[in-house]
Design a protein around this motif. Structure first.
Motif, PDB file in Angstrom:
ATOM      1  N   ARG B  19       1.001  -1.315  -0.005  1.00  0.00           N
ATOM      2  CA  ARG B  19       0.175   0.112   0.241  1.00  0.00           C
ATOM      3  C   ARG B  19       0.996   1.186  -0.077  1.00  0.00           C
ATOM      4  NH1 ARG B  19      -3.859  -2.315   5.157  1.00  0.00           N
ATOM      5  NH2 ARG B  19      -1.838  -1.264   5.829  1.00  0.00           N
ATOM      6  N   THR B 203     -18.934  -8.269   5.997  1.00  0.00           N
ATOM      7  CA  THR B 203     -18.906  -7.114   6.860  1.00  0.00           C
ATOM      8  C   THR B 203     -19.278  -5.196   5.903  1.00  0.00           C
ATOM      9  OG1 THR B 203     -16.435  -7.137   5.780  1.00  0.00           O
ATOM     10  CG2 THR B 203     -16.791  -7.845   8.202  1.00  0.00           C
ATOM     11  N   GLN B 204     -19.760  -4.304   7.110  1.00  0.00           N
ATOM     12  CA  GLN B 204     -20.079  -3.521   5.977  1.00  0.00           C
ATOM     13  C   GLN B 204     -18.440  -2.571   5.231  1.00  0.00           C
ATOM     14  OE1 GLN B 204     -22.543  -3.050   9.810  1.00  0.00           O
ATOM     15  NE2 GLN B 204     -23.462  -2.266   8.400  1.00  0.00           N
ATOM     16  N   GLY B 245     -20.685  -3.657  15.294  1.00  0.00           N
ATOM     17  CA  GLY B 245     -20.104  -4.633  15.021  1.00  0.00           C
ATOM     18  C   GLY B 245     -18.587  -4.158  14.591  1.00  0.00           C
ATOM     19  N   LEU B 246     -17.732  -3.634  14.777  1.00  0.00           N
ATOM     20  CA  LEU B 246     -16.652  -3.096  14.989  1.00  0.00           C
ATOM     21  C   LEU B 246     -15.592  -4.474  14.113  1.00  0.00           C
ATOM     22  CD1 LEU B 246     -15.761  -0.641  16.862  1.00  0.00           C
ATOM     23  CD2 LEU B 246     -17.000  -0.564  15.137  1.00  0.00           C
ATOM     24  N   PRO B 247     -14.359  -3.971  12.872  1.00  0.00           N
ATOM     25  CA  PRO B 247     -13.538  -4.760  13.044  1.00  0.00           C
ATOM     26  C   PRO B 247     -12.645  -5.083  13.811  1.00  0.00           C
ATOM     27  CG  PRO B 247     -13.683  -3.137  11.239  1.00  0.00           C
ATOM     28  CD  PRO B 247     -14.786  -2.690  11.994  1.00  0.00           C
ATOM     29  N   TYR B 248     -11.303  -5.830  13.977  1.00  0.00           N
ATOM     30  CA  TYR B 248     -10.399  -5.270  14.792  1.00  0.00           C
ATOM     31  C   TYR B 248      -9.000  -4.130  13.945  1.00  0.00           C
ATOM     32  CZ  TYR B 248     -11.311  -8.313  18.049  1.00  0.00           C
ATOM     33  OH  TYR B 248     -11.620  -9.514  19.542  1.00  0.00           O
ATOM     34  N   LEU B 249      -8.578  -3.461  14.516  1.00  0.00           N
ATOM     35  CA  LEU B 249      -8.035  -2.532  14.122  1.00  0.00           C
ATOM     36  C   LEU B 249      -6.680  -2.382  15.497  1.00  0.00           C
ATOM     37  CD1 LEU B 249      -9.783  -0.126  12.595  1.00  0.00           C
ATOM     38  CD2 LEU B 249      -8.644  -1.537  11.379  1.00  0.00           C
ATOM     39  N   ALA B 250      -6.037  -1.716  14.971  1.00  0.00           N
ATOM     40  CA  ALA B 250      -4.252  -1.992  16.115  1.00  0.00           C
ATOM     41  C   ALA B 250      -4.200  -0.175  16.205  1.00  0.00           C
ATOM     42  CB  ALA B 250      -3.231  -2.065  15.243  1.00  0.00           C
ATOM     43  N   SER B 253      -3.666   2.560  13.063  1.00  0.00           N
ATOM     44  CA  SER B 253      -4.651   2.365  11.877  1.00  0.00           C
ATOM     45  C   SER B 253      -5.096   3.459  11.755  1.00  0.00           C
ATOM     46  CB  SER B 253      -5.630   1.072  12.501  1.00  0.00           C
ATOM     47  OG  SER B 253      -4.479   0.138  12.679  1.00  0.00           O
ATOM     48  N   VAL B 321     -12.446   2.074   7.236  1.00  0.00           N
ATOM     49  CA  VAL B 321     -10.483   2.791   7.436  1.00  0.00           C
ATOM     50  C   VAL B 321      -9.601   2.815   5.950  1.00  0.00           C
ATOM     51  CG1 VAL B 321      -8.797   0.496   7.939  1.00  0.00           C
ATOM     52  CG2 VAL B 321     -11.363   0.216   8.481  1.00  0.00           C
TER      53      VAL B 321
END
Lengths: 275, 322
Positions: B19, B203-204, B245-250, B253, B321
């Motif tokens: 990226r 997922t959304q 319903g959140l995604p895992y992030l660090a 991020s 994200v």
């Protein structure tokens, strides 16, 4: 004979119910984890785990007693247990229509419905039928007949029809939460990394086998290591392990310390990150 | 508050996945950009406010005639005391003040104890509330003045130990005073937030909810605290929980935060674990009714630059994200 053939069915359900409750208590030990499961929902938060564990112990003792002995105490205790369960479910449906019965731990999270009540009623009736058996439960396994097997299978089928948990389990198997929403331990990702070609290729560059940093973003787990190139330049070697699938893609890049300039990149192909 | 090395994570992750690393984009929207200027008031007049910023510099801002300030209540900017900590929402490259908040603080946590009159530091009939503000922020003590208690109790019907508390107030002489409720208190006890809805299917691409702010960030810091980070990554047993319903992030991020109420968007970096906000499953009614759940807890500067009003405490948000 049909009635006494149900003993293995009753004992099996008691054992599975007990094990499922213990697993649920271990997995959802944090506060609030069992707030949606009956009969835990009927007691204060601090009593929820002990109540489920106690319930599981009673079930295990009853199952063992039914199989090992012919003592009438266990037969009557089983009848009392299922009769009381029917009443508790009825009460649960009236007082907390939003919670599940918890009969098989967190698999029984769907709200109590008529089928759950019918199941405990059927189990109570089956338990009453066991009073006609004058032998211990293991005697049935020794003197097994086709008629008894068909009777037991019929009993299981009747209970399966009354079990919303089967649909819930099928739904859970068919529709899993997406990878980025599932908690996944770093240790398994690290194990996958260390068995990969990317690891073996870059291992000699690393100063230490312990990562200096590890973090997770969506479905990727990153491991960063300090290392040196063959020319002696200090670099960061970063591995990205995809957390889903049997053979997950593993990406690696060697990044210089000065402003993050990429020195070499062995994996130009990227997997799109979805959210 | 920031964890070391989180900026490096973005560089490394981008290198590994091919990226490009884009610097945080400025706020965009239909209107002109907003700037948050923080500092200690050195001088203030009806037409000018001078702040000493955290880096020792001086920020001089023109005060427009319609500007109001808040310090426990609405007042004229010229009435602000010298020495107060102020955060200013400014336009025109940060030179014209549009809104001023002085000594504003937000107290969010679980009620541990409530002591009535006679407590040290409290006047008769004031209440002293001790709060557990999470594993990263420790405990705080807040004074609920008698005149503000009615307003707070209306939105905090369970004013008892074990329940959640979220209020906005003023920090004065080292003591925090709560004046305004920041939310309608959730009916459940702390730690008993409902689980997220099951994530059957995909997922959304965008997640809606509410964004709040916290005063646990440094003065000029931009960023957000995010609840869905892996527990072992941040060493926090209470993270990774949210009723959204959140995604895992660090940490490190980027979130694309879109203020639904003002139409402004900004890239905000996750700089802290938001385990406290994950325990709130409430709504924001700033513009319409948001879906339940706090998605991000923003630094005051980021919150202001996205068009949020610190006194209202939240805005409806949609995130992606980055």
């Amino acid at each position: 004979m049909i009635a006494v053939s149900q003993l293995p069915v009753v004992a099996l359900l008691l054992t599975v119910g007990a094990l499922a409750k213990v697993v649920t208590v271990r997995r959802r030990a944090e506060p609030g984890g069992m707030s949606q499961l009956g009969p835990a929902a009927l007691v204060p938060a601090r009593w929820r785990s002990p109540v489920l564990v106690c319930c599981a112990l009673v079930e295990l003792v009853l199952a063992a007693g039914l199989i090992a002995t012919a003592h009438v105490f266990f037969r009557w205790a089983t009848i009392a247990f299922f009769a009381m369960s029917t009443y508790v479910l009825w009460e649960l449906r009236r007082r907390r229509p939003d919670v599940g019965c918890g009969c098989f731990g967190d698999v029984s999270a769907t709200p109590v419905e008529r089928r759950s009540l019918a199941r405990t009623t059927v189990l109570t009736a089956m338990s009453v039928g066991l009073l006609w058996l004058n032998e211990p439960g293991w005697w049935l396994f020794v003197n097994l007949s086709w008629f008894m097997v068909f009777s037991a299978v019929g009993g299981m089928a009747l209970l399966a029809v009354c079990s919303p948990e089967i649909e819930e389990t099928v739904a859970r198997l068919r529709y899993r939460a997406p990878c980025e929403r599932r908690p996944l331990p770093a240790s398994s990702a690290l194990a996958r990394l260390r068995s990969s070609t990317a690891w073996r290729t870059h291992k000699e560059m690393l100063s230490s086998e312990e990562p200096t940093d590890s973090w997770r973003e969506l479905c990727w787990r990153f491991f960063s290591y300090r290392g040196r190139t063959p020319t002696g330049e200090a670099v960061d070697v970063v591995f990205a392990v995809y957390l889903s699938g049997r053979k997950p893609p593993i990406k690696v890049a060697v990044v210089g310390m000065d402003g993050g300039e990429i020195v070499t990149a062995t994996a130009p192909d990227t997997v799109p990150v979805t959210v | 508050m920031p964890y070391p090395g989180i900026d490096r994570r973005r560089v490394l992750a981008a290198a590994a996945l091919g990226r490009t690393v884009n610097p945080p984009a400025p706020a965009v929207g239909r209107e002109q950009a907003l700037h948050a200027v923080s500092g200690t008031i050195v001088d203030v007049s009806p037409h000018m406010i001078v702040l000493e910023t955290a880096d020792g510099g001086e920020a001089r801002l023109v005060v427009a005639p319609w500007v109001t300030a808040w310090r426990g209540g609405v007042l004229a900017p010229a009435d602000l005391p010298v020495g107060a900590r102020a955060i200013v929402r400014a336009v025109r490259e940060g030179t014209v003040a549009e809104r001023i908040w002085a000594d504003v603080t937000r107290i969010t946590g679980k009620i541990l104890s409530i002591t009535a009159e006679g407590s040290p530091g409290g006047k008769p009939k004031d209440q002293i509330v001790e709060l557990d503000c999470g594993p990263h922020r420790g405990r705080r003590t807040v004074v609920v003045p008698y005149r503000a208690s009615g307003r707070l109790r209306v939105r905090h019907p369970q004013f008892d130990p074990g329940y959640l508390f979220d209020a906005i107030g003023v920090r004065e002489g080292g003591v925090s005073y709560a004046y305004l409720p920041a939310t309608s208190q959730p009916a459940y006890r702390a730690g008993l937030a409902p689980p997220p809805p099951p994530a059957y299917g995909g997922t959304q691409s965008r997640i809606s909810g509410t964004a709040t702010w916290s005063d646990s960030f440094d003065d000029d810091e931009r960023g957000a605290a995010y609840p869905m980070v892996e527990q072992e990554d941040v060493g926090c047993d209470e993270s990774g929980k949210s009723c959204v319903g959140l995604p895992y992030l660090a940490l490190g991020s980027m979130l694309v935060v879109h203020n639904v109420c003002t139409g402004r968007s900004e890239d905000v970096q996750i700089v802290a674990c938001g385990c406290v906000s994950g325990g709130f499953c409430d709504r924001c009614v700033e513009c319409g009714t948001s879906p339940r759940g706090r998605i991000a807890e923003l630094a005051p500067a980021s919150f202001v630059e996205l068009g949020g009003d610190l006194i209202k405490g939240c805005f409806n948000v949609r995130i992606g994200v980055g």
